[in-house]
Design an enzyme around this catalytic site. Sequence first.
Site: not given
Ligand code: PLP
Length: 402
Positions: A186
Amino acid sequence: MPGTELFGEEERKEVNDVMQTGILMRYTSDSLRNNHWKAREFETEVKKITAAGYAHAVSSGSAAIATALAVAGIGAGDEVIVPPFTFIASVEAVLFVGAIPVFAEIDETLCLSAEGIKKAVGPKTKAVCLVHMCGGMAEMDSIMAVCNSNKLVLVEDAGQAFAASYKGKMVGLFGKCGSYSFDFFKIATAGEGGVLVTDDERTYKLAEAYSDHGHDHIGGNRGMEQHEIVGFNYRISELNAAVGLAQTRKVPMIVEKNRVNKKFLINALNRTPGISFSRIPDPGGDSATFLNLFLPDTETAGRLVNELNNAGIGGFNYWFKNMYHFINQWDHLKSMHTASKLTVQLLDTAQDYKNLHLPKSQEVIGRLISFGIRCTWTEKELAELAAKISACVSKALKPVAV
Ligand SMILES: *Cc1c(COP(=O)(O)O)cnc(C)c1O
């Protein structure tokens, strides 16, 4: 992956603070922690960027959206409208709180559309889990109108849209509560981490308790704290929070660079025949983590994927074939291959997941290719990339006869 591009002294300093005291937990040991409260500071930093009234950090974005649904009152048997294009965590979270996902259509914003939501509403629909995809945002005015007129609870999974806004308001703050992810891919990372945001104090208190076995965190004796509700352990560790804190401080700068780099690519590719871009309801609020290209059709997009691979150009996603982002590859979910029985399997009211009719979503995702924007790209690298993409698109548009 902008956050990880910028690891440096700042992250190490915050982590070392924690290592020096050895207090790896966000609660307890007040006198031993040398006044280091990394999870709290991480939350403060997220509040600074989002202007949220309350922020609560947890162990992942998945934990954040699961907590968000639960504290918004979504539970056993409730129907929740979800998009077929998302990271699968949003759908898993709905299933794991005991609720029933109802898939609805997305549009060229890459998010659920008001029209799609309206068509999917039934007598048992309780909520919408809106996912802001690919750094952008959903069309909030029309979606708020549809939620309000149908009395639907809105929960936002802004897992990949931290720092994106719509008409001056950060995504994640339009509904009852929202969530961000700080996983490794992210805009900013904590290694693993997530943050729930809300403007409602009661919702925040519930989230704080839910993610730590119900603890009310009042008084200095953890074993004697009160517990109003049953919860679970979704706590973030101080080590992860330390990294998340240093990274979040860099987000305003990352967004600025992302926007410049994305604009460069758009300007360079604008006149390439066959290319258009995803619709961004508020272009000024784009976090610009992705450049989202539309090709004329799924066949051309598939050929472009081959051309890009042949040319050795990485850093792009063809979500249509991705195992975790698009419903076409979710056979495990459609066949309900679960480790143990879920609420949805006890009810016969669920959608027929094997025979969903979502032509608009199929068409939109079929012709979408997304390039991850790097904040450290130089102008030379950007110009080269744009030229390569353009050449590949020209080839993809004119397939050689076989
Ligand atoms: C990355 C993501 C998540 C989950 O995040 P994690 O931290 O990997 O558990 C949930 N929703 C969306 C849309 C994402 O892109």
